[in-house]
Design a protein around this motif. Structure first.
Motif, PDB file in Angstrom:
ATOM      1  N   GLN A 326       0.693  -1.174  -0.094  1.00 32.80           N
ATOM      2  CA  GLN A 326      -0.163  -0.170  -0.072  1.00 32.80           C
ATOM      3  C   GLN A 326       0.920   1.243  -0.063  1.00 32.80           C
ATOM      4  OE1 GLN A 326      -3.634  -0.304  -0.296  1.00 32.80           O
ATOM      5  NE2 GLN A 326      -2.609  -2.262  -0.909  1.00 32.80           N
ATOM      6  N   GLU A 327       2.052   1.392  -0.363  1.00 36.62           N
ATOM      7  CA  GLU A 327       2.944   2.292  -0.243  1.00 36.62           C
ATOM      8  C   GLU A 327       2.627   3.138  -1.719  1.00 36.62           C
ATOM      9  OE1 GLU A 327       7.914   3.183  -0.758  1.00 36.62           O
ATOM     10  OE2 GLU A 327       6.840   1.178  -1.070  1.00 36.62           O
ATOM     11  N   GLU A 328       2.749   4.390  -1.611  1.00 34.82           N
ATOM     12  CA  GLU A 328       2.484   5.165  -2.579  1.00 34.82           C
ATOM     13  C   GLU A 328       3.795   5.359  -3.394  1.00 34.82           C
ATOM     14  OE1 GLU A 328       1.099   9.159  -1.879  1.00 34.82           O
ATOM     15  OE2 GLU A 328      -0.926   8.317  -1.270  1.00 34.82           O
ATOM     16  N   MET A 329       3.910   5.130  -4.900  1.00 30.55           N
ATOM     17  CA  MET A 329       4.956   4.854  -5.640  1.00 30.55           C
ATOM     18  C   MET A 329       5.168   5.834  -6.804  1.00 30.55           C
ATOM     19  SD  MET A 329       5.809   0.869  -5.156  1.00 30.55           S
ATOM     20  CE  MET A 329       7.722   0.846  -5.194  1.00 30.55           C
ATOM     21  N   LEU A 330       6.143   6.422  -7.099  1.00 32.01           N
ATOM     22  CA  LEU A 330       6.127   7.296  -8.218  1.00 32.01           C
ATOM     23  C   LEU A 330       7.430   6.985  -9.107  1.00 32.01           C
ATOM     24  CD1 LEU A 330       4.987   9.692 -10.108  1.00 32.01           C
ATOM     25  CD2 LEU A 330       6.457  10.911  -8.563  1.00 32.01           C
ATOM     26  N   PHE A 331       7.236   6.619 -10.266  1.00 29.08           N
ATOM     27  CA  PHE A 331       8.514   6.276 -11.353  1.00 29.08           C
ATOM     28  C   PHE A 331       8.505   7.321 -12.432  1.00 29.08           C
ATOM     29  CE2 PHE A 331       6.185   2.400  -9.424  1.00 29.08           C
ATOM     30  CZ  PHE A 331       7.236   1.849  -9.070  1.00 29.08           C
ATOM     31  N   GLU A 332       9.758   7.487 -12.940  1.00 28.14           N
ATOM     32  CA  GLU A 332       9.893   8.474 -13.973  1.00 28.14           C
ATOM     33  C   GLU A 332      10.857   7.404 -14.800  1.00 28.14           C
ATOM     34  OE1 GLU A 332      10.034  12.034 -10.874  1.00 28.14           O
ATOM     35  OE2 GLU A 332      10.537  12.437 -12.893  1.00 28.14           O
ATOM     36  N   ALA A 333      10.466   8.120 -16.401  1.00 27.48           N
ATOM     37  CA  ALA A 333      11.549   7.426 -17.260  1.00 27.48           C
ATOM     38  C   ALA A 333      12.047   8.718 -18.091  1.00 27.48           C
ATOM     39  CB  ALA A 333      10.765   6.602 -18.249  1.00 27.48           C
ATOM     40  N   PRO A 334      13.121   8.776 -18.364  1.00 29.83           N
ATOM     41  CA  PRO A 334      13.782  10.034 -19.194  1.00 29.83           C
ATOM     42  C   PRO A 334      13.131   9.869 -20.506  1.00 29.83           C
ATOM     43  CG  PRO A 334      15.522   8.374 -18.712  1.00 29.83           C
ATOM     44  CD  PRO A 334      14.312   7.884 -17.916  1.00 29.83           C
ATOM     45  N   TRP A 335      13.465  11.008 -21.060  1.00 27.78           N
ATOM     46  CA  TRP A 335      13.139  10.964 -22.773  1.00 27.78           C
ATOM     47  C   TRP A 335      13.960  10.133 -23.533  1.00 27.78           C
ATOM     48  CZ3 TRP A 335      13.064  16.861 -23.522  1.00 27.78           C
ATOM     49  CH2 TRP A 335      12.179  17.776 -22.699  1.00 27.78           C
ATOM     50  N   PRO A 336      13.453   9.593 -24.411  1.00 30.32           N
ATOM     51  CA  PRO A 336      14.195   8.662 -25.549  1.00 30.32           C
ATOM     52  C   PRO A 336      15.149   9.608 -26.210  1.00 30.32           C
ATOM     53  CG  PRO A 336      11.927   8.412 -26.058  1.00 30.32           C
ATOM     54  CD  PRO A 336      11.873   9.112 -24.655  1.00 30.32           C
ATOM     55  N   GLU A 337      16.126   9.182 -27.029  1.00 32.46           N
ATOM     56  CA  GLU A 337      17.004   9.712 -27.642  1.00 32.46           C
ATOM     57  C   GLU A 337      16.506  10.607 -28.578  1.00 32.46           C
ATOM     58  OE1 GLU A 337      20.345  10.716 -26.981  1.00 32.46           O
ATOM     59  OE2 GLU A 337      20.063   9.842 -25.342  1.00 32.46           O
ATOM     60  N   ASP A 338      15.436   9.998 -29.567  1.00 32.58           N
ATOM     61  CA  ASP A 338      14.757  10.759 -30.575  1.00 32.58           C
ATOM     62  C   ASP A 338      13.855  11.648 -30.075  1.00 32.58           C
ATOM     63  OD1 ASP A 338      12.598   9.239 -29.467  1.00 32.58           O
ATOM     64  OD2 ASP A 338      11.680   8.641 -31.347  1.00 32.58           O
ATOM     65  N   PHE A 339      13.231  11.717 -28.943  1.00 33.88           N
ATOM     66  CA  PHE A 339      12.453  12.844 -28.291  1.00 33.88           C
ATOM     67  C   PHE A 339      13.312  14.088 -27.748  1.00 33.88           C
ATOM     68  CE2 PHE A 339       9.999  15.085 -25.279  1.00 33.88           C
ATOM     69  CZ  PHE A 339       8.655  15.149 -25.801  1.00 33.88           C
ATOM     70  N   LYS A 340      14.593  13.620 -27.020  1.00 33.43           N
ATOM     71  CA  LYS A 340      15.479  14.382 -26.775  1.00 33.43           C
ATOM     72  C   LYS A 340      16.107  15.431 -27.815  1.00 33.43           C
ATOM     73  CE  LYS A 340      18.148  12.632 -23.862  1.00 33.43           C
ATOM     74  NZ  LYS A 340      19.214  11.871 -23.157  1.00 33.43           N
ATOM     75  N   ASN A 341      16.465  14.736 -28.886  1.00 35.09           N
ATOM     76  CA  ASN A 341      17.108  15.413 -29.946  1.00 35.09           C
ATOM     77  C   ASN A 341      15.938  16.282 -30.726  1.00 35.09           C
ATOM     78  OD1 ASN A 341      19.121  15.603 -32.419  1.00 35.09           O
ATOM     79  ND2 ASN A 341      17.503  14.784 -33.417  1.00 35.09           N
ATOM     80  N   LEU A 342      14.906  16.019 -30.682  1.00 37.46           N
ATOM     81  CA  LEU A 342      13.599  16.932 -31.262  1.00 37.46           C
ATOM     82  C   LEU A 342      13.651  18.140 -30.383  1.00 37.46           C
ATOM     83  CD1 LEU A 342      10.980  17.209 -33.199  1.00 37.46           C
ATOM     84  CD2 LEU A 342       9.957  15.958 -31.469  1.00 37.46           C
ATOM     85  N   VAL A 343      13.437  18.027 -29.237  1.00 32.02           N
ATOM     86  CA  VAL A 343      13.385  19.309 -28.385  1.00 32.02           C
ATOM     87  C   VAL A 343      14.692  20.032 -28.607  1.00 32.02           C
ATOM     88  CG1 VAL A 343      13.170  19.986 -25.884  1.00 32.02           C
ATOM     89  CG2 VAL A 343      11.706  18.071 -26.769  1.00 32.02           C
ATOM     90  N   GLN A 344      15.708  19.364 -28.649  1.00 34.06           N
ATOM     91  CA  GLN A 344      17.200  20.288 -28.616  1.00 34.06           C
ATOM     92  C   GLN A 344      17.167  20.717 -29.913  1.00 34.06           C
ATOM     93  OE1 GLN A 344      19.164  20.648 -26.107  1.00 34.06           O
ATOM     94  NE2 GLN A 344      20.446  21.942 -27.390  1.00 34.06           N
ATOM     95  N   VAL A 345      16.617  20.348 -30.870  1.00 33.34           N
ATOM     96  CA  VAL A 345      16.681  20.861 -32.470  1.00 33.34           C
ATOM     97  C   VAL A 345      15.801  22.125 -32.163  1.00 33.34           C
ATOM     98  CG1 VAL A 345      16.333  20.742 -34.727  1.00 33.34           C
ATOM     99  CG2 VAL A 345      17.751  18.950 -33.495  1.00 33.34           C
TER     100      VAL A 345
END
Length: 353
Positions: A326-345
């Motif tokens: 019954q613990e509250e859990m929060l998970f996070e996943a970083p952007w994949p490379e293609d998404f990261k590259n899109l935002v950077q461009v």
């Protein structure tokens, strides 16, 4: 490897996961059980809300992972008892019975295990949280009999074959990246299904859309299958309720980076809702007829847009209550490379004035 945090998060109860596979579960908190993936022993205390219903209907609501016909057969065979007694499926519930299910589970899926690497964010005896890559189909279907997440799960955890849908409780599209949770036993599957049903699962997506969204808001429009193009979903009266909350995170000249939180989980919900309000997702070939390159765009930006061949959508955060602790859990996943590259461009080639 994706980053994971386990935290006492204070997210709203008005959120829900996307693309539910299971129907809403009823009263998973009433269960007491001793579960392995092969031998199942469950109890459920019926209350007044089921008064007058056929007992097979009640059982099918309580244990929605099994068909009504399967539950009726278990009643006839003595595996599903009411107050310790065999009873006919047509018996009408009086509102206080104790249902007891004790049965050996058969194999639920005949898909083949495949040694496919998984990006596992978190795993214990009850749940598995996975960061799904772009291009992986979640569940086998027409034209996708192998190479799916289910095939990978069957190899990683063979006992998942004894669970419906190999423990899946929700899915994300083939070309959407990010987090999803999988149950490793039936008790966890019941619990997670109930959380999906009562909208207490917290899911946040990152996305990039065409156009300038001025401020955050809520899209509350019903969604149903497109009447002509059966690949698409669309906003239409008579569809299922669909609510998306969103915030603007970053503005560019011709694009906006948005974070969306789902109150309901409908197929293609984010893609349909943002297309409906005039801001289609970058790379979404289903809901956009062609790639749109802004006038005056640099060659680098034009090539990036043309080369981004999937919807710019990433399931970035997943919050849930652990089925056992019954613990509250929060998970996070970083952007994949293609998404990261899109935002950077976009930051470098399409910066806001």
């Amino acid at each position: 490897m994706s980053q994971m945090t386990s935290t006492q998060s204070s997210h709203s109860n008005s959120t829900e996961t996307d693309f539910n596979l299971l129907e809403d579960a009823e009263d998973a908190d009433n269960h007491t059980s001793s579960v392995t993936a092969t031998h199942l022993s469950l109890q459920f205390q019926v209350d007044e809300q089921y008064l007058g219903l056929r007992i097979d209907q009640v059982a099918a609501t309580v244990w929605a992972d099994f068909s009504r016909e399967k539950l009726k057969q278990w009643m006839k065979d003595g595996h599903l008892l009411v107050d310790g007694n065999k009873i006919k499926p047509k018996y009408r519930c009086e509102g206080h019975e104790l249902l007891t299910l004790d049965v050996e589970l058969e194999v639920q899926t005949h898909n083949q295990p495949e040694n496919i690497p998984l990006d596992i964010v978190y795993e214990d005896d009850d749940i598995l949280v996975i960061n799904k890559p772009v291009g992986m189909v979640v569940h086998p279907g027409a034209g996708n009999g192998s190479g799916t997440l289910v095939n990978a799960l069957l190899y990683h955890y063979p006992k998942s074959a004894e669970l419906s849908r190999a423990g899946l409780v929700h899915r994300i599209d083939k070309d959407t990246s990010g987090l999803l949770v999988v149950a490793k036993n039936l008790e966890a599957q019941f619990s997670l299904t109930k959380q999906l049903g009562d909208k207490s699962v917290y899911r946040v997506y990152d996305l990039v859309v065409y156009g300038n969204i001025i401020a955050g808001g809520t899209i509350d429009e019903p969604i149903k299958r497109h009447p002509v193009d059966r690949v698409k979903m669309t906003v239409l009266p008579g569809g299922r309720d669909a609510v998306t909350h969103y915030n603007v995170k970053e503005r560019f000249q011709n694009f906006t980076r948005v974070q969306a939180q789902l109150e309901t989980g409908r197929t293609h919900q984010i893609r349909v809702h943002f297309t409906y309000i005039g801001y289609s997702l970058v790379g979404d070939s289903v809901y956009m007829s062609r790639v749109r390159v802004p006038a005056g765009a640099s060659e680098r930006l034009a090539e990036t847009l043309r080369g981004f061949r999937r919807q710019a959508l990433h399931a970035a955060k997943l919050g849930l209550i652990h089925p056992r602790t019954q613990e509250e859990m929060l998970f996070e996943a970083p952007w994949p490379e293609d998404f990261k590259n899109l935002v950077q461009v976009l930051r470098e080639e399409n910066a806001a004035y």
